[in-house]
Design an enzyme around this catalytic site. Structure first.
Site, PDB file in Angstrom:
ATOM      1  N   GLY A   1     -40.580  74.967 -25.560  1.00 52.97           N
ATOM      2  CA  GLY A   1     -41.058  74.443 -26.835  1.00 52.97           C
ATOM      3  C   GLY A   1     -41.165  75.530 -27.870  1.00 52.97           C
ATOM      4  O   GLY A   1     -40.491  76.576 -27.762  1.00 52.97           O
ATOM      5  N   HIS A   2     -42.006  75.321 -28.837  1.00 51.50           N
ATOM      6  CA  HIS A   2     -42.106  76.239 -29.970  1.00 51.50           C
ATOM      7  C   HIS A   2     -42.761  77.553 -29.531  1.00 51.50           C
ATOM      8  O   HIS A   2     -43.966  77.617 -29.241  1.00 51.50           O
ATOM      9  CB  HIS A   2     -42.905  75.578 -31.101  1.00 51.50           C
ATOM     10  CG  HIS A   2     -42.954  76.424 -32.323  1.00 51.50           C
ATOM     11  ND1 HIS A   2     -44.123  76.882 -32.862  1.00 51.50           N
ATOM     12  CD2 HIS A   2     -41.964  76.934 -33.084  1.00 51.50           C
ATOM     13  CE1 HIS A   2     -43.854  77.624 -33.934  1.00 51.50           C
ATOM     14  NE2 HIS A   2     -42.550  77.657 -34.091  1.00 51.50           N
TER      15      HIS A   2
ATOM     16  N   THR B   1     -34.466  76.438 -24.065  1.00 50.54           N
ATOM     17  CA  THR B   1     -35.085  77.003 -22.867  1.00 50.54           C
ATOM     18  C   THR B   1     -34.932  76.171 -21.584  1.00 50.54           C
ATOM     19  O   THR B   1     -35.040  74.960 -21.612  1.00 50.54           O
ATOM     20  CB  THR B   1     -36.596  77.212 -23.143  1.00 50.54           C
ATOM     21  OG1 THR B   1     -36.731  77.921 -24.360  1.00 50.54           O
ATOM     22  CG2 THR B   1     -37.276  77.983 -22.050  1.00 50.54           C
TER      23      THR B   1
ATOM     24  N   VAL C   1     -38.817  87.921 -30.436  1.00 44.44           N
ATOM     25  CA  VAL C   1     -39.028  87.570 -29.035  1.00 44.44           C
ATOM     26  C   VAL C   1     -39.965  86.379 -29.006  1.00 44.44           C
ATOM     27  O   VAL C   1     -41.025  86.398 -29.633  1.00 44.44           O
ATOM     28  CB  VAL C   1     -39.637  88.757 -28.254  1.00 44.44           C
ATOM     29  CG1 VAL C   1     -39.979  88.332 -26.835  1.00 44.44           C
ATOM     30  CG2 VAL C   1     -38.668  89.929 -28.236  1.00 44.44           C
TER      31      VAL C   1
HETATM   32  N1  GLY Z   1     -39.386  78.520 -26.231  1.00 43.75           N
HETATM   33  C1  GLY Z   1     -38.338  79.384 -26.524  1.00 43.75           C
HETATM   34  C2  GLY Z   1     -38.510  80.168 -27.731  1.00 43.75           C
HETATM   35  O1  GLY Z   1     -39.223  79.768 -28.643  1.00 43.75           O
HETATM   36  O2  GLY Z   1     -37.918  81.214 -27.817  1.00 43.75           O
END
Ligand code: GLY
Length: 327
Positions: free
Chosen positions: A240-241, A188, A217
């Site tokens: 991040g996550h 990202t 998504v």
């Molecule tokens: N932060 C990007 C994703 O987890 O898709």
């Protein structure tokens, strides 16, 4: 504020929070510094915060070192599915796209959703049809896929894991074969800005996580999770996550904390601490408050970041770093 009052322009950039390996560190730092310069040039010429964050994010979507646009990671079918959001803090206008394919710059498609439709989020086929309708050019999938992304996908498919592991510490990664962590993916990109009129904006773009389920998504296109901007508090872009970020609405959490009076940096740190405590998630944020205060914080091993204010470029990758260049 939209009158002629003059604010000191600010742009703050991230190139993804995760365990960035040494082989990608200089490309990541160069990419965020270049994106900061691109956005700041827009602001210096009198452009709006929305123009600046779009330009910064486009520059990172075009840089193969990042997981967004060219350089996006692959899902389990070996396909690229990208997510992006943009938000204008003046009237809380926002636009997002999710699971789009064959688009070079998803952030510009997100901006078109914001400005040319009555909607805030378009996904998949509908988003791609909208792109075609308004003349946004499609590109072959192969032009978005780098050798690194393909190699990483092969490794992750072989060991049946997802890139989730990269948000953990190096110690936790040692259980995996070293090839998985050495070929690693990315996470990202994002930008926030304050323009000379006092308007804020935020934008985020991603290819998601390697070996994700088709149709997955993440947080990035979700307003309040992947980004938020409100002239009454400030603007935030997260990384991040994704599943953790979505659960705590990380970007909105930071702006909420600024509304309670916390400075941008303290709000950024507090929100990430909450995400770690409540859902054991790690990530990063960049923040600008309505009065130009800057925040950047990450709970992963590394995050490439850069910001420009008053003609000075600040940047870093490791915790505690702050290199400065006079422009
Ligand atoms: N932060 C990007 C994703 O987890 O898709």
């Amino acid at each position: 504020m939209t009158d002629s009052s003059t604010f000191e322009p600010v742009v703050v950039i991230h190139g993804g929070a995760w365990a960035i390996p040494d082989k990608l560190s200089s490309a990541s730092v160069d990419g965020v510094c270049s994106a900061a310069r691109t956005g700041y040039d827009v602001l210096r010429r009198g452009g709006t915060a929305v123009d600046a964050v779009e330009a910064s994010v486009r520059s990172m979507e075009d840089c193969p070192a990042f997981d967004a646009g060219t350089g996006s990671v692959l899902n389990t079918k070996g396909e690229v599915e990208m997510d992006s959001v943009i938000m204008d803090g003046r009237r809380l206008q926002c636009g997002s796209v999710a699971c789009v394919q064959n688009i070079k710059n998803p952030v510009s498609l997100a901006r078109a959703v914001m400005e040319k439709t009555d909607h805030t989020l378009l996904v998949g086929k509908g988003a791609n049809e909208f792109a075609e309708e308004i003349g946004i050019q499609t590109v072959p999938t192969d032009s978005l896929v780098t050798d690194d992304a393909r190699e990483e996908w092969l490794q992750f498919m072989k060991f049946k894991t997802t890139v989730n592991v990269l948000f953990r510490s190096r110690a936790e990664q040692t259980a995996l074969p070293s090839t998985v962590c050495d070929t690693v993916g990315h996470d990202t990109v994002g930008a926030v800005a304050l323009d000379k009129f006092g308007n804020t904006a935020a934008a985020t773009s991603t290819g998601g996580i390697t070996a994700k389920r088709p149709g997955r998504v993440g947080d990035s296109p979700i307003v309040g999770a992947g980004a938020y901007a409100d002239n009454e508090s400030g603007a935030v872009s997260t990384t991040g996550h994704g599943e953790s970020i979505t659960k705590v609405c990380l970007a909105r959490e930071v702006t909420h904390l600024m509304e309670t009076g916390l400075a941008a940096q303290v709000a950024s740190e507090t929100a990430l601490q909450k995400m770690a405590a409540r859902v054991q998630g790690s990530g990063g944020v960049v923040t600008v408050s309505k009065d130009g205060g800057i925040g950047k914080h990450f709970t992963t091993e590394r995050m490439a970041w850069a910001w420009i204010k008053e003609g000075k470029l600040h940047y870093g990758l490791e915790c505690g770093e702050n290199f400065v260049i006079n422009l």
